[in-house]
Design a protein around this motif. Structure first.
Motif, short mmCIF file in Angstrom:
data_model
loop_
_atom_site.label_atom_id
_atom_site.label_comp_id
_atom_site.label_asym_id
_atom_site.label_seq_id
_atom_site.Cartn_x
_atom_site.Cartn_y
_atom_site.Cartn_z
N GLY A 44 -8.02 -4.36 -1.79
CA GLY A 44 -7.31 -3.66 -2.79
C GLY A 44 -6.54 -2.69 -2.73
N LYS A 45 -5.81 -2.56 -1.39
CA LYS A 45 -5.22 -1.34 -0.89
C LYS A 45 -4.04 -0.99 -1.82
N PRO A 46 -3.19 -1.98 -2.15
CA PRO A 46 -2.27 -1.39 -3.13
C PRO A 46 -2.47 -0.51 -4.38
N GLY A 47 -3.94 -1.03 -4.81
CA GLY A 47 -4.20 -0.19 -6.08
C GLY A 47 -4.94 0.99 -5.84
N ARG A 48 -5.20 1.35 -4.52
CA ARG A 48 -5.93 2.59 -4.32
C ARG A 48 -5.10 3.95 -4.61
N LEU A 49 -5.62 4.82 -5.26
CA LEU A 49 -5.23 6.15 -5.72
C LEU A 49 -4.90 6.95 -4.77
N LEU A 50 -3.91 7.64 -4.92
CA LEU A 50 -3.32 8.69 -4.15
C LEU A 50 -2.66 9.82 -4.86
N ALA A 51 -3.15 10.99 -5.08
CA ALA A 51 -2.68 11.91 -6.20
C ALA A 51 -2.44 11.40 -7.47
N GLY A 52 -3.40 10.44 -7.78
CA GLY A 52 -3.48 10.05 -9.22
C GLY A 52 -2.65 8.84 -9.59
N ARG A 53 -1.80 8.40 -8.64
CA ARG A 53 -0.99 7.13 -8.57
C ARG A 53 -1.66 6.13 -7.49
N ARG A 54 -1.06 4.74 -7.92
CA ARG A 54 -1.55 3.91 -6.95
C ARG A 54 -0.43 3.91 -5.80
N ARG A 101 23.53 -7.76 2.52
CA ARG A 101 23.80 -8.03 3.90
C ARG A 101 22.61 -7.64 4.64
N PHE A 102 21.92 -6.73 3.89
CA PHE A 102 20.45 -6.26 4.82
C PHE A 102 19.24 -6.42 3.90
N LEU A 103 18.10 -6.62 4.36
CA LEU A 103 16.76 -6.43 3.79
C LEU A 103 16.15 -5.20 4.48
N LEU A 104 15.50 -4.27 3.49
CA LEU A 104 14.83 -3.07 3.87
C LEU A 104 13.50 -3.49 3.62
N THR A 105 12.57 -3.45 4.43
CA THR A 105 11.20 -3.76 4.14
C THR A 105 10.18 -2.27 4.12
N LEU A 106 9.39 -2.18 3.32
CA LEU A 106 8.69 -0.96 3.08
C LEU A 106 7.14 -1.37 2.74
N PRO A 107 6.37 -0.78 3.63
CA PRO A 107 4.86 -0.82 3.37
C PRO A 107 4.45 -0.23 2.27
N CYS A 108 3.44 -0.79 1.51
CA CYS A 108 2.79 -0.28 0.28
C CYS A 108 1.96 1.03 0.86
N ASP A 109 1.65 1.27 2.00
CA ASP A 109 0.73 2.15 2.22
C ASP A 109 1.13 3.42 3.22
N ALA A 110 2.71 3.70 3.02
CA ALA A 110 3.45 4.78 3.88
C ALA A 110 4.20 5.56 2.81
N PRO A 111 3.22 6.45 2.11
CA PRO A 111 3.92 7.25 0.93
C PRO A 111 4.90 8.46 1.46
N PHE A 112 4.75 8.75 2.90
CA PHE A 112 5.65 9.82 3.22
C PHE A 112 7.18 9.37 3.83
N ILE A 113 7.53 8.42 3.54
CA ILE A 113 8.69 7.58 4.22
C ILE A 113 9.83 8.63 4.04
N PRO A 114 10.79 8.93 4.88
CA PRO A 114 11.77 9.92 4.69
C PRO A 114 12.83 9.60 3.79
N HIS A 115 13.42 10.51 3.15
CA HIS A 115 14.81 9.98 2.26
C HIS A 115 15.85 9.66 3.25
N LEU A 167 -6.87 8.11 3.74
CA LEU A 167 -6.49 8.28 2.26
C LEU A 167 -6.92 9.87 2.10
N VAL A 168 -7.95 10.34 2.62
CA VAL A 168 -8.47 11.56 2.33
C VAL A 168 -7.39 12.55 2.87
N ALA A 169 -6.99 12.29 4.10
CA ALA A 169 -6.10 13.25 4.94
C ALA A 169 -4.75 13.12 4.00
N ALA A 170 -4.47 12.10 3.50
CA ALA A 170 -3.09 11.82 2.64
C ALA A 170 -3.22 12.88 1.48
#
Length: 218
Positions: A43-53, A113-127, A210-213
Motif C-alpha cells: 500500500g505504498k501510494p496510500g502511506r502518509l507523509l506530513a499528513g498527506r498520501r 512529444r515527451f512523457l515524464l515518468t514520476l514515482p509515487c515515492d519521491a516527494p522531494f523531486i526538484p522543481h 518514511l520516518v527519515a522523510a
C-alpha cells in the motif's frame, strides 16, 4: 471544467483544452503508482507523509511539471485519485514497464512529444525537472533523459520520447523488464544533479525511509 477520471481508452482526459481547443502539450506527466511496495509493507501510494498520501505528493509534483498529467495504476480500485486521469498498466507486462508502455501510448494519443515518468515515492523531486531533462534531451541524439544524483541513475524519473513505445515489444522479447534496461536499449543521456545536502531523488521504499522523510518535512 475540472479534470475527469478516465482510463487509457480515452485519448487524453484532463481539461477541455486537451480535447482540441489548444495546442498539444509538449510534455505530459505520468505518476507511477502501480507497484505493490513490498519493502514498505504494501500500500505504498496510500502511506502518509506530513499528513498527506505519498500519491498526493506525487500528483502535486506532476502538476507542477506539466499541465497534462495522469496516474498509472494496475487497476482502478487500487488507489483513489479523484480528479486525476488514470492510465491502466498494459496487460501482459510485469513491473514498471507495464506503466511505461501504457503511458507512452497515452502520450502519443495526447499528441505530446515527451512523457515524464514520476514515482509515487519521491516527494522531494526538484522543481523544473521536466524543463531541465527536455533541454538535455533536445541537445542530444538520445531517446531518453534520466536524472542522476549521488552517482546513481533514477530511471523512474525519466523523460521519454513518446514514439519510443514502438520499441518496447522488441525489448521485452529479450527477457529484460527494467526501465533502465530499456533506456539502455534505446539510448539515453544523463542529467546529473550531483550530491546536494539532501538527495532530490530520495526514494521512500522502507518504513525507516518514511520516518527519515517525515523528519525533513518537520
Amino acid at each position: 471544467m475540472g479534470e475527469s477520471v478516465e482510463t487509457a481508452s480515452s485519448p487524453c482526459a484532463a481539461t477541455e483544452a486537451d480535447w482540441g481547443f489548444a495546442p498539444s502539450p509538449i510534455v505530459v506527466a505520468l505518476v507511477l503508482a502501480g507497484g505493490e511496495g513490498v519493502r514498505i509493507g504494501g500500500g505504498k501510494p496510500g502511506r502518509l507523509l506530513a499528513g498527506r498520501r505519498l500519491v498526493d505528493h506525487a500528483i502535486q509534483i506532476a502538476r507542477r511539471e506539466s499541465k497534462t498529467i495522469a496516474i498509472g495504476l494496475r487497476a482502478l480500485e487500487q488507489v483513489s485519485a479523484a480528479a486525476t486521469h488514470v492510465v491502466l498498466d498494459q496487460p501482459g507486462i510485469d513491473g514498471p514497464m507495464a506503466s511505461l508502455a501504457a503511458g507512452l501510448a497515452w502520450a502519443k494519443d495526447c499528441g505530446a512529444r515527451f512523457l515524464l515518468t514520476l514515482p509515487c515515492d519521491a516527494p522531494f523531486i526538484p522543481h523544473g525537472l521536466a524543463q531541465r531533462l527536455t533541454q538535455r534531451l533536445e541537445a542530444s541524439r538520445a531517446t531518453v533523459a534520466l536524472p542522476a544524483s549521488y552517482g546513481r541513475v533514477h530511471p523512474s524519473c525519466g523523460l521519454w520520447r513518446a514514439d519510443v513505445g514502438d520499441r518496447i515489444a522488441d525489448y521485452l522479447s529479450s527477457g529484460r523488464r527494467s526501465l533502465q534496461g530499456f533506456a539502455e536499449r534505446v539510448g539515453y543521456v544523463i542529467e546529473d544533479w550531483g550530491a546536494p545536502p539532501r538527495d532530490p531523488f530520495y526514494n521512500i521504499n522502507t518504513p525507516e525511509a518514511l520516518v527519515a522523510a517525515e523528519t525533513w518535512f518537520a
